[in-house]
Design a protein around this motif. Structure first.
Motif, PDB file in Angstrom:
ATOM      1  N   SER A 277       0.872  -0.857   0.005  1.00  0.00           N
ATOM      2  CA  SER A 277       0.018   0.203  -0.161  1.00  0.00           C
ATOM      3  C   SER A 277       1.137   1.131  -0.251  1.00  0.00           C
ATOM      4  O   SER A 277       1.151   2.050  -0.810  1.00  0.00           O
ATOM      5  N   ALA A 278       1.825   1.204   1.070  1.00  0.00           N
ATOM      6  CA  ALA A 278       2.957   2.314   0.982  1.00  0.00           C
ATOM      7  C   ALA A 278       3.753   2.985  -0.293  1.00  0.00           C
ATOM      8  O   ALA A 278       3.525   3.504  -1.264  1.00  0.00           O
ATOM      9  N   LEU A 279       4.171   1.332  -1.276  1.00  0.00           N
ATOM     10  CA  LEU A 279       4.229   1.611  -2.495  1.00  0.00           C
ATOM     11  C   LEU A 279       3.014   2.727  -3.708  1.00  0.00           C
ATOM     12  O   LEU A 279       3.955   3.198  -4.611  1.00  0.00           O
ATOM     13  N   LEU A 280       2.076   1.985  -3.413  1.00  0.00           N
ATOM     14  CA  LEU A 280       1.099   2.601  -4.106  1.00  0.00           C
ATOM     15  C   LEU A 280       1.073   3.881  -3.566  1.00  0.00           C
ATOM     16  O   LEU A 280       0.722   4.467  -5.211  1.00  0.00           O
ATOM     17  N   LEU A 281       1.004   3.999  -2.890  1.00  0.00           N
ATOM     18  CA  LEU A 281       0.818   5.597  -2.179  1.00  0.00           C
ATOM     19  C   LEU A 281       1.807   6.332  -3.101  1.00  0.00           C
ATOM     20  O   LEU A 281       1.589   7.572  -4.103  1.00  0.00           O
ATOM     21  N   ALA A 282       3.442   5.772  -2.749  1.00  0.00           N
ATOM     22  CA  ALA A 282       4.216   7.008  -3.819  1.00  0.00           C
ATOM     23  C   ALA A 282       3.960   7.193  -4.635  1.00  0.00           C
ATOM     24  O   ALA A 282       4.489   8.750  -5.676  1.00  0.00           O
ATOM     25  N   ALA A 283       3.316   5.669  -5.757  1.00  0.00           N
ATOM     26  CA  ALA A 283       3.241   5.493  -7.104  1.00  0.00           C
ATOM     27  C   ALA A 283       2.342   6.820  -7.652  1.00  0.00           C
ATOM     28  O   ALA A 283       2.565   7.361  -8.570  1.00  0.00           O
ATOM     29  N   GLY A 284       1.507   6.473  -7.363  1.00  0.00           N
ATOM     30  CA  GLY A 284       0.460   7.307  -7.348  1.00  0.00           C
ATOM     31  C   GLY A 284       0.566   8.999  -7.461  1.00  0.00           C
ATOM     32  O   GLY A 284       0.243   9.266  -8.123  1.00  0.00           O
ATOM     33  N   ALA A 285       0.995   9.210  -6.719  1.00  0.00           N
ATOM     34  CA  ALA A 285       0.940  10.686  -5.875  1.00  0.00           C
ATOM     35  C   ALA A 285       2.442  11.498  -6.656  1.00  0.00           C
ATOM     36  O   ALA A 285       2.271  12.206  -7.365  1.00  0.00           O
ATOM     37  N   ILE A 286       3.773  10.388  -6.731  1.00  0.00           N
ATOM     38  CA  ILE A 286       4.644  10.725  -7.958  1.00  0.00           C
ATOM     39  C   ILE A 286       4.222  11.918  -9.229  1.00  0.00           C
ATOM     40  O   ILE A 286       4.677  12.166 -10.166  1.00  0.00           O
ATOM     41  N   THR A 287       3.115   9.985 -10.209  1.00  0.00           N
ATOM     42  CA  THR A 287       2.370  10.900 -11.337  1.00  0.00           C
ATOM     43  C   THR A 287       1.970  12.395 -11.265  1.00  0.00           C
ATOM     44  O   THR A 287       2.047  12.631 -12.643  1.00  0.00           O
ATOM     45  N   GLY A 288       1.773  12.414 -10.579  1.00  0.00           N
ATOM     46  CA  GLY A 288       0.722  14.166 -10.837  1.00  0.00           C
ATOM     47  C   GLY A 288      -0.401  13.967 -11.418  1.00  0.00           C
ATOM     48  O   GLY A 288      -0.640  15.259 -12.352  1.00  0.00           O
ATOM     49  N   THR A 289      -1.252  13.258 -11.975  1.00  0.00           N
ATOM     50  CA  THR A 289      -2.001  12.792 -13.494  1.00  0.00           C
ATOM     51  C   THR A 289      -2.842  12.262 -12.703  1.00  0.00           C
ATOM     52  O   THR A 289      -3.130  11.465 -11.658  1.00  0.00           O
ATOM     53  N   PRO A 290      -4.498  12.385 -13.445  1.00  0.00           N
ATOM     54  CA  PRO A 290      -5.527  11.505 -12.792  1.00  0.00           C
ATOM     55  C   PRO A 290      -5.229  10.168 -12.981  1.00  0.00           C
ATOM     56  O   PRO A 290      -6.137   9.549 -11.932  1.00  0.00           O
ATOM     57  N   ALA A 291      -4.648   9.858 -13.852  1.00  0.00           N
ATOM     58  CA  ALA A 291      -4.365   8.285 -13.570  1.00  0.00           C
ATOM     59  C   ALA A 291      -3.728   7.840 -12.799  1.00  0.00           C
ATOM     60  O   ALA A 291      -4.498   6.882 -11.917  1.00  0.00           O
ATOM     61  N   GLY A 292      -3.054   8.584 -12.000  1.00  0.00           N
ATOM     62  CA  GLY A 292      -2.479   8.234 -10.721  1.00  0.00           C
ATOM     63  C   GLY A 292      -2.731   8.038  -9.278  1.00  0.00           C
ATOM     64  O   GLY A 292      -3.388   7.188  -8.694  1.00  0.00           O
ATOM     65  N   ILE A 293      -4.510   8.687  -9.415  1.00  0.00           N
ATOM     66  CA  ILE A 293      -5.824   8.453  -8.423  1.00  0.00           C
ATOM     67  C   ILE A 293      -5.980   7.324  -8.704  1.00  0.00           C
ATOM     68  O   ILE A 293      -6.737   7.035  -6.973  1.00  0.00           O
ATOM     69  N   ALA A 294      -5.913   6.666  -9.296  1.00  0.00           N
ATOM     70  CA  ALA A 294      -6.420   4.475  -9.020  1.00  0.00           C
ATOM     71  C   ALA A 294      -5.415   4.341  -8.402  1.00  0.00           C
ATOM     72  O   ALA A 294      -5.544   3.561  -7.751  1.00  0.00           O
ATOM     73  N   VAL A 363       6.744   6.875   3.495  1.00  0.00           N
ATOM     74  CA  VAL A 363       7.937   6.286   4.639  1.00  0.00           C
ATOM     75  C   VAL A 363       7.662   5.782   6.278  1.00  0.00           C
ATOM     76  O   VAL A 363       7.377   4.314   6.762  1.00  0.00           O
ATOM     77  N   PRO A 364       6.297   6.641   6.728  1.00  0.00           N
ATOM     78  CA  PRO A 364       6.238   5.794   8.014  1.00  0.00           C
ATOM     79  C   PRO A 364       5.207   4.329   7.813  1.00  0.00           C
ATOM     80  O   PRO A 364       5.976   3.166   8.981  1.00  0.00           O
ATOM     81  N   TYR A 365       4.731   4.248   6.576  1.00  0.00           N
ATOM     82  CA  TYR A 365       4.067   2.470   6.363  1.00  0.00           C
ATOM     83  C   TYR A 365       5.087   1.468   6.303  1.00  0.00           C
ATOM     84  O   TYR A 365       5.037  -0.137   6.697  1.00  0.00           O
ATOM     85  N   LEU A 366       6.354   1.811   5.345  1.00  0.00           N
ATOM     86  CA  LEU A 366       7.051   1.148   5.357  1.00  0.00           C
ATOM     87  C   LEU A 366       8.457   0.799   6.510  1.00  0.00           C
ATOM     88  O   LEU A 366       8.893  -0.365   6.839  1.00  0.00           O
ATOM     89  N   VAL A 367       8.228   1.344   7.197  1.00  0.00           N
ATOM     90  CA  VAL A 367       8.869   1.704   8.625  1.00  0.00           C
ATOM     91  C   VAL A 367       8.062   0.401   9.727  1.00  0.00           C
ATOM     92  O   VAL A 367       8.567  -0.638  10.271  1.00  0.00           O
ATOM     93  N   THR A 368       6.926   0.362   9.653  1.00  0.00           N
ATOM     94  CA  THR A 368       5.610  -0.209  10.276  1.00  0.00           C
ATOM     95  C   THR A 368       5.875  -1.460   9.613  1.00  0.00           C
ATOM     96  O   THR A 368       5.501  -2.596  10.676  1.00  0.00           O
ATOM     97  N   ALA A 369       5.767  -1.961   8.611  1.00  0.00           N
ATOM     98  CA  ALA A 369       5.850  -3.069   7.831  1.00  0.00           C
ATOM     99  C   ALA A 369       7.179  -3.739   8.179  1.00  0.00           C
ATOM    100  O   ALA A 369       6.819  -4.775   9.167  1.00  0.00           O
ATOM    101  N   VAL A 370       8.152  -3.195   8.330  1.00  0.00           N
ATOM    102  CA  VAL A 370       9.599  -3.617   8.760  1.00  0.00           C
ATOM    103  C   VAL A 370       9.797  -4.463  10.491  1.00  0.00           C
ATOM    104  O   VAL A 370       9.671  -5.372  10.703  1.00  0.00           O
ATOM    105  N   LEU A 371       8.754  -3.244  11.360  1.00  0.00           N
ATOM    106  CA  LEU A 371       8.876  -3.881  12.847  1.00  0.00           C
ATOM    107  C   LEU A 371       7.634  -4.874  12.845  1.00  0.00           C
ATOM    108  O   LEU A 371       7.691  -5.292  13.888  1.00  0.00           O
ATOM    109  N   VAL A 372       6.449  -4.785  12.609  1.00  0.00           N
ATOM    110  CA  VAL A 372       5.583  -5.629  12.446  1.00  0.00           C
ATOM    111  C   VAL A 372       6.208  -7.355  12.158  1.00  0.00           C
ATOM    112  O   VAL A 372       6.377  -8.134  12.822  1.00  0.00           O
TER     113      VAL A 372
END
Length: 379
Positions: A277-294, A363-372
Motif C-alpha cells: 500500500s505504501a509503494l502504491l501511495l508513493a507511485a500514485g502521488a508522484i505521477t501528478g496526473t488523474p491516472a495516478g489517483i487510481a 515512508v512511515p508505513y514502510l517502517v511499520t511494515a518492517v517492525l511488524v
C-alpha cells in the motif's frame, strides 16, 4: 443490531460537505497553513476529549453518546455555511472533534459486546468492515451528489443537506440495543479510566495492539483531508474533483469489504499489505496526473483493510472491563500522530507541493511494515 449499525454508519458519513469543505476554506481565502491549523485544532480537540469520553462511555450509556455526537456535528456544519470565516471554521472543527470523540470507543465497544452476548464475537471484523463499507458508500454517494448540489445551490445547499444527515444519524443511534448496565458496579468514569489503563500497562499484547492502531490509521487518515487539493493539482476542474474522490473511496470501500476474508492474515501478510500500500501511495502521488489517483485508491484500500484488522486485534485482546476506554486510548494515539502529520503537511506542502508530501508519507508505513515483520523478542 447490525441493521441499525449499518444505517448509523451510512448516515454518519453521508455529509455533502466532506468532498468540498477544503475547497470552501480555500475559496474563503484561507492558505494551506491556515487550513492545516484547522485540521490540527480538530485533532487537538480529539486528543483532549478522547480518553475522558471513552471512560465516560464505560461509565454511562454508550447509546447516549452515539446520538449526542451527531447533534454537535450538525451545529458545526451550520456555522461553516452561515458564517464562513476562519473562526467559524475553527468552532465547527471543535464541535466536530467532540462529535468524533464521543463516538470513538463507544461504538466499537457496544458492537463487540452485543456480538459477544450473542456468541458471535468472532464476526466483529466482518461486521465492522461492512459497517465501514456502508459509511464509505455514503461518502461516495455524497461525493457524487456534492457537485450537482453545489452547482445548484452553492455551499448553503451543501451545508443544509449535511445538517439534515447529522440529525437523521442521531435518530438512528437511538435504535441501538444496549444490554449492559451503564456504570457496571457503579464506578465513576475516573475509576473506569484507571482500571482500563492498568490493564494496558500489565498486558504486553494489549500494549502492542494499542500501538499498532495509530501506526496504521493516522497517516492515511490525515492525508484524506488533503485529497481534494491533490486532485485539484492534477489539473482537473473543480466540478470533477468529487468524482475522482469517489474513485479513491471505492478503493477504501473494497478494503472494508475484504476485512472478513483477511482476518486470518499473520504478521508476514499484514506487513506485506502495509508495504504494498505504501509503494502504491508513493507511485500514485508522484505521477501528478488523474491516472495516478487510481493507484492512490488502491493504496487507501489497503490502509483501510489494515485499519479494520488492527482494530479487531485490539478488541480481541481487551478484557470486558474498560473496553471503550482502551479503544479511546488507541484513538488518542491516532489523533496525536495525526496532529504531527497535519503540522508536517502545513510546513512542507507550500514548499514541496501535494504530490511530494503524499509520496513522503509512504515512508512511515514502510517502517511499520518492517517492525511488524521483525521477530518478537522473548521476555
Amino acid at each position: 443490531m447490525t441493521a441499525t449499525l449499518y444505517a448509523y454508519a451510512f448516515l454518519d458519513e453521508f455529509v455533502l460537505l466532506y468532498p468540498v469543505y477544503a475547497l470552501l476554506f480555500a475559496d474563503t481565502g484561507l492558505s494551506v497553513r491556515q487550513i492545516s491549523s484547522l485540521f490540527i485544532l480538530w485533532s487537538l480537540t480529539g486528543v483532549l476529549l478522547e480518553i475522558p469520553s471513552g471512560a465516560w462511555a464505560d461509565a454511562v450509556s454508550r447509546r447516549l453518546l452515539l446520538w449526542l455526537g451527531p447533534l454537535l456535528g450538525a451545529v458545526g456544519f451550520a456555522l461553516w455555511v452561515i458564517f464562513p470565516s476562519y473562526w467559524a471554521f475553527a468552532a465547527g472543527f471543535v464541535l466536530w472533534g467532540a462529535r468524533g470523540a464521543l463516538g470513538s470507543g463507544a461504538l466499537e465497544a457496544l458492537v463487540y459486546e452485543e456480538l459477544e452476548l450473542l456468541g458471535a464475537a468472532d464476526r466483529y471484523a466482518r461486521v465492522m468492515g461492512r459497517a465501514q463499507a456502508a459509511g464509505q458508500v455514503a461518502v461516495m454517494t455524497a461525493m457524487a451528489l456534492a457537485g450537482p448540489v453545489l452547482a445548484a445551490g452553492g455551499y448553503p445547499a451543501v451545508g443544509a443537506a449535511s445538517v439534515l444527515a447529522c440529525l437523521l444519524c442521531a435518530a438512528a443511534a437511538t435504535r441501538f440495543p444496549e444490554h449492559r448496565t451503564p456504570g457496571g458496579e457503579g464506578d465513576h468514569w475516573a475509576a473506569t479510566l484507571r482500571s482500563g489503563l492498568a490493564h494496558a500497562r500489565h498486558d504486553r499484547s494489549v500494549r502492542g495492539a494499542l500501538l499498532l492502531v495509530p501506526a496504521v490509521a493516522a497517516v492515511w487518515g490525515a492525508l484524506d483531508e488533503y485529497t481534494p487539493l491533490l486532485v485539484r493539482e492534477t489539473g482537473v476542474p473543480d466540478a470533477a474533483v468529487p468524482y475522482l474522490l469517489v474513485l479513491i473511496w471505492a478503493g477504501v470501500t473494497a478494503g472494508s469489504l475484504l476485512s472478513g476474508a483477511a482476518e486470518s492474515l499473520g504478521r508476514t501478510g499484514f506487513a506485506a499489505l502495509l508495504a504494498a500500500s505504501a509503494l502504491l501511495l508513493a507511485a500514485g502521488a508522484i505521477t501528478g496526473t488523474p491516472a495516478g489517483i487510481a493507484l492512490i485508491a488502491l493504496a487507501f484500500g489497503g490502509f483501510q483493510l489494515a485499519t479494520v484488522l488492527a482494530d479487531a486485534r485490539l478488541q480481541q485482546r481487551i478484557e470486558d472491563t474498560g473496553r471503550a476506554t482502551l479503544t479511546s486510548v488507541a484513538g488518542l494515539g491516532t489523533e496525536a500522530v495525526t496532529i504531527g502529520v497535519y503540522g508536517a503537511y502545513g510546513a512542507l506542502g507550500p514548499v514541496l507541493g501535494h504530490e511530494t508530501v503524499f509520496a513522503l508519507c509512504a515512508v512511515p508505513y514502510l517502517v511499520t511494515a518492517v517492525l511488524v515483520r521483525a521477530p518478537r523478542r522473548r521476555r
